[in-house]
Design a protein around this motif. Sequence first.
Motif, PDB file in Angstrom:
ATOM      1  N   ILE A 125       0.844  -1.204   0.000  1.00 43.98           N
ATOM      2  CA  ILE A 125       0.000   0.000   0.000  1.00 43.98           C
ATOM      3  C   ILE A 125       0.875   1.247   0.000  1.00 43.98           C
ATOM      4  O   ILE A 125       0.654   2.175  -0.786  1.00 43.98           O
ATOM      5  N   LEU A 126       1.873   1.266   0.873  1.00 46.22           N
ATOM      6  CA  LEU A 126       2.775   2.422   0.932  1.00 46.22           C
ATOM      7  C   LEU A 126       3.533   2.588  -0.378  1.00 46.22           C
ATOM      8  O   LEU A 126       3.716   3.709  -0.857  1.00 46.22           O
ATOM      9  N   ALA A 127       3.978   1.487  -0.965  1.00 48.54           N
ATOM     10  CA  ALA A 127       4.708   1.557  -2.234  1.00 48.54           C
ATOM     11  C   ALA A 127       3.826   2.114  -3.349  1.00 48.54           C
ATOM     12  O   ALA A 127       4.279   2.920  -4.167  1.00 48.54           O
ATOM     13  N   LYS A 128       2.581   1.718  -3.365  1.00 52.35           N
ATOM     14  CA  LYS A 128       1.658   2.152  -4.410  1.00 52.35           C
ATOM     15  C   LYS A 128       1.275   3.627  -4.260  1.00 52.35           C
ATOM     16  O   LYS A 128       1.181   4.354  -5.256  1.00 52.35           O
ATOM     17  N   HIS A 129       1.063   4.068  -3.021  1.00 42.94           N
ATOM     18  CA  HIS A 129       0.497   5.392  -2.806  1.00 42.94           C
ATOM     19  C   HIS A 129       1.450   6.422  -2.198  1.00 42.94           C
ATOM     20  O   HIS A 129       1.212   7.625  -2.355  1.00 42.94           O
ATOM     21  N   CYS A 148       6.630  10.041  -2.932  1.00 43.41           N
ATOM     22  CA  CYS A 148       6.993  11.272  -2.214  1.00 43.41           C
ATOM     23  C   CYS A 148       7.682  11.009  -0.876  1.00 43.41           C
ATOM     24  O   CYS A 148       8.357  11.898  -0.348  1.00 43.41           O
ATOM     25  N   HIS A 149       7.481   9.825  -0.309  1.00 46.26           N
ATOM     26  CA  HIS A 149       7.998   9.548   1.040  1.00 46.26           C
ATOM     27  C   HIS A 149       8.709   8.200   1.104  1.00 46.26           C
ATOM     28  O   HIS A 149       8.542   7.445   2.054  1.00 46.26           O
ATOM     29  N   GLY A 150       9.486   7.913   0.072  1.00 52.29           N
ATOM     30  CA  GLY A 150      10.188   6.640   0.012  1.00 52.29           C
ATOM     31  C   GLY A 150      11.685   6.807  -0.056  1.00 52.29           C
ATOM     32  O   GLY A 150      12.237   7.845   0.322  1.00 52.29           O
ATOM     33  N   PRO A 151      12.369   5.797  -0.571  1.00 50.98           N
ATOM     34  CA  PRO A 151      13.830   5.791  -0.554  1.00 50.98           C
ATOM     35  C   PRO A 151      14.499   6.753  -1.538  1.00 50.98           C
ATOM     36  O   PRO A 151      15.658   7.092  -1.359  1.00 50.98           O
ATOM     37  N   ASP A 152      13.794   7.216  -2.570  1.00 41.36           N
ATOM     38  CA  ASP A 152      14.401   8.078  -3.582  1.00 41.36           C
ATOM     39  C   ASP A 152      14.522   9.512  -3.060  1.00 41.36           C
ATOM     40  O   ASP A 152      13.529  10.237  -2.948  1.00 41.36           O
ATOM     41  N   GLN A 153      15.747   9.918  -2.759  1.00 42.53           N
ATOM     42  CA  GLN A 153      15.990  11.242  -2.192  1.00 42.53           C
ATOM     43  C   GLN A 153      15.583  12.348  -3.162  1.00 42.53           C
ATOM     44  O   GLN A 153      15.178  13.425  -2.745  1.00 42.53           O
ATOM     45  N   GLY A 154      15.645  12.088  -4.454  1.00 46.76           N
ATOM     46  CA  GLY A 154      15.314  13.095  -5.451  1.00 46.76           C
ATOM     47  C   GLY A 154      13.844  13.470  -5.494  1.00 46.76           C
ATOM     48  O   GLY A 154      13.490  14.579  -5.888  1.00 46.76           O
ATOM     49  N   THR A 155      12.966  12.551  -5.100  1.00 45.91           N
ATOM     50  CA  THR A 155      11.524  12.836  -5.147  1.00 45.91           C
ATOM     51  C   THR A 155      10.910  12.978  -3.763  1.00 45.91           C
ATOM     52  O   THR A 155       9.725  13.288  -3.652  1.00 45.91           O
ATOM     53  N   ARG A 156      11.705  12.784  -2.727  1.00 41.27           N
ATOM     54  CA  ARG A 156      11.188  12.806  -1.356  1.00 41.27           C
ATOM     55  C   ARG A 156      10.741  14.205  -0.970  1.00 41.27           C
ATOM     56  O   ARG A 156      11.388  15.188  -1.242  1.00 41.27           O
ATOM     57  N   ARG A 172      -5.503  15.934   3.144  1.00 43.45           N
ATOM     58  CA  ARG A 172      -5.496  14.475   3.075  1.00 43.45           C
ATOM     59  C   ARG A 172      -4.328  13.998   2.213  1.00 43.45           C
ATOM     60  O   ARG A 172      -3.973  14.614   1.220  1.00 43.45           O
ATOM     61  N   MET A 173      -3.748  12.888   2.647  1.00 48.32           N
ATOM     62  CA  MET A 173      -2.662  12.256   1.905  1.00 48.32           C
ATOM     63  C   MET A 173      -3.124  10.882   1.446  1.00 48.32           C
ATOM     64  O   MET A 173      -3.867  10.226   2.160  1.00 48.32           O
ATOM     65  N   PRO A 174      -2.668  10.432   0.313  1.00 50.66           N
ATOM     66  CA  PRO A 174      -1.950  11.190  -0.701  1.00 50.66           C
ATOM     67  C   PRO A 174      -2.880  12.180  -1.385  1.00 50.66           C
ATOM     68  O   PRO A 174      -4.104  12.025  -1.320  1.00 50.66           O
ATOM     69  N   PRO A 175      -2.307  13.197  -2.032  1.00 48.07           N
ATOM     70  CA  PRO A 175      -3.155  14.160  -2.750  1.00 48.07           C
ATOM     71  C   PRO A 175      -4.034  13.439  -3.765  1.00 48.07           C
ATOM     72  O   PRO A 175      -3.588  12.525  -4.452  1.00 48.07           O
ATOM     73  N   ALA A 176      -5.296  13.845  -3.840  1.00 48.19           N
ATOM     74  CA  ALA A 176      -6.279  13.164  -4.692  1.00 48.19           C
ATOM     75  C   ALA A 176      -5.857  13.116  -6.155  1.00 48.19           C
ATOM     76  O   ALA A 176      -6.182  12.159  -6.859  1.00 48.19           O
ATOM     77  N   GLU A 177      -5.148  14.114  -6.616  1.00 52.17           N
ATOM     78  CA  GLU A 177      -4.739  14.111  -8.028  1.00 52.17           C
ATOM     79  C   GLU A 177      -3.636  13.097  -8.306  1.00 52.17           C
ATOM     80  O   GLU A 177      -3.384  12.750  -9.454  1.00 52.17           O
ATOM     81  N   GLU A 178      -2.990  12.608  -7.256  1.00 54.76           N
ATOM     82  CA  GLU A 178      -1.919  11.629  -7.439  1.00 54.76           C
ATOM     83  C   GLU A 178      -2.388  10.200  -7.208  1.00 54.76           C
ATOM     84  O   GLU A 178      -2.024   9.297  -7.942  1.00 54.76           O
ATOM     85  N   SER A 179      -3.178   9.999  -6.157  1.00 58.68           N
ATOM     86  CA  SER A 179      -3.588   8.644  -5.792  1.00 58.68           C
ATOM     87  C   SER A 179      -4.675   8.739  -4.728  1.00 58.68           C
ATOM     88  O   SER A 179      -4.742   9.724  -3.999  1.00 58.68           O
ATOM     89  N   VAL A 180      -5.497   7.701  -4.638  1.00 61.49           N
ATOM     90  CA  VAL A 180      -6.555   7.668  -3.623  1.00 61.49           C
ATOM     91  C   VAL A 180      -6.526   6.297  -2.943  1.00 61.49           C
ATOM     92  O   VAL A 180      -6.538   5.269  -3.612  1.00 61.49           O
ATOM     93  N   PRO A 233     -11.040   2.388   1.022  1.00 63.16           N
ATOM     94  CA  PRO A 233     -11.396   2.169   2.431  1.00 63.16           C
ATOM     95  C   PRO A 233     -10.708   0.936   3.027  1.00 63.16           C
ATOM     96  O   PRO A 233     -10.323   0.943   4.189  1.00 63.16           O
ATOM     97  N   GLU A 234     -10.516  -0.109   2.219  1.00 66.09           N
ATOM     98  CA  GLU A 234      -9.849  -1.315   2.693  1.00 66.09           C
ATOM     99  C   GLU A 234      -8.383  -1.036   3.019  1.00 66.09           C
ATOM    100  O   GLU A 234      -7.845  -1.546   4.006  1.00 66.09           O
ATOM    101  N   GLU A 235      -7.727  -0.225   2.180  1.00 66.57           N
ATOM    102  CA  GLU A 235      -6.329   0.121   2.431  1.00 66.57           C
ATOM    103  C   GLU A 235      -6.197   0.968   3.699  1.00 66.57           C
ATOM    104  O   GLU A 235      -5.274   0.750   4.509  1.00 66.57           O
ATOM    105  N   ILE A 236      -7.113   1.893   3.889  1.00 65.96           N
ATOM    106  CA  ILE A 236      -7.111   2.718   5.104  1.00 65.96           C
ATOM    107  C   ILE A 236      -7.322   1.840   6.328  1.00 65.96           C
ATOM    108  O   ILE A 236      -6.636   1.983   7.343  1.00 65.96           O
ATOM    109  N   GLU A 237      -8.237   0.885   6.230  1.00 64.84           N
ATOM    110  CA  GLU A 237      -8.508  -0.024   7.350  1.00 64.84           C
ATOM    111  C   GLU A 237      -7.285  -0.880   7.656  1.00 64.84           C
ATOM    112  O   GLU A 237      -6.945  -1.097   8.817  1.00 64.84           O
ATOM    113  N   THR A 238      -6.580  -1.332   6.627  1.00 64.62           N
ATOM    114  CA  THR A 238      -5.372  -2.133   6.818  1.00 64.62           C
ATOM    115  C   THR A 238      -4.290  -1.318   7.525  1.00 64.62           C
ATOM    116  O   THR A 238      -3.673  -1.795   8.488  1.00 64.62           O
ATOM    117  N   LEU A 239      -4.059  -0.094   7.080  1.00 67.22           N
ATOM    118  CA  LEU A 239      -3.052   0.753   7.720  1.00 67.22           C
ATOM    119  C   LEU A 239      -3.432   1.066   9.167  1.00 67.22           C
ATOM    120  O   LEU A 239      -2.581   1.046  10.059  1.00 67.22           O
TER     121      LEU A 239
END
Length: 159
Positions: A29-33, A37-45, A86-94, A97-103
């Motif tokens: 879920i984190l990888a997909k969404h 912006c918040h992962g290992p790539d320093q250039g896009t973080r 709200r994160m992630p921004p709606a224009e990037e990813s949504v 409800p199942e993913e929110i419940e899992t997190l």
Amino acid sequence: MFPIFALILFAFVPDGPTTVEFGRDVQPILAKHCFVCHGPDQGTRKAKLRLDLPGIVGEEQGILVPGQPLSSELISRITHASADDRMPPAEESVLTPEEIETLTRWVKEGAQYQRHWSFEEIEAPTLPPGSAWARNEIDHFVLAGFADGNLEPSPEADR
């Protein structure tokens, strides 16, 4: 063919709710969404926040407060009423409800990070009890499976 497939599929479905695991349930879920912006790539973080490392877990950071989803900034941001906050921004990813419940469940269960299974040390499993029928280690596991289903091995076939 479908009934056999269905039987095989249902044989592997757990009976009750399972514990949320980082590698199996959360990391995808984190990888997909989030990792763009918040992962290992320093250039896009963005915001100097890395969600791929366990260093954000703890009450002092507030991002993930184990056992307290309502005190965790991550849960607050993914469920925020305002689309601007709200994160992630709606224009990037949504998130679904199942993913929110899992997190949320993951944080409630302690927000445990696990390393990828391929980095874990391999440990030999404990052999189940066998019998004279068992000729090697695998046979011990086969017999244990038989016992679970109240089955017995067939007699040895003629050569």
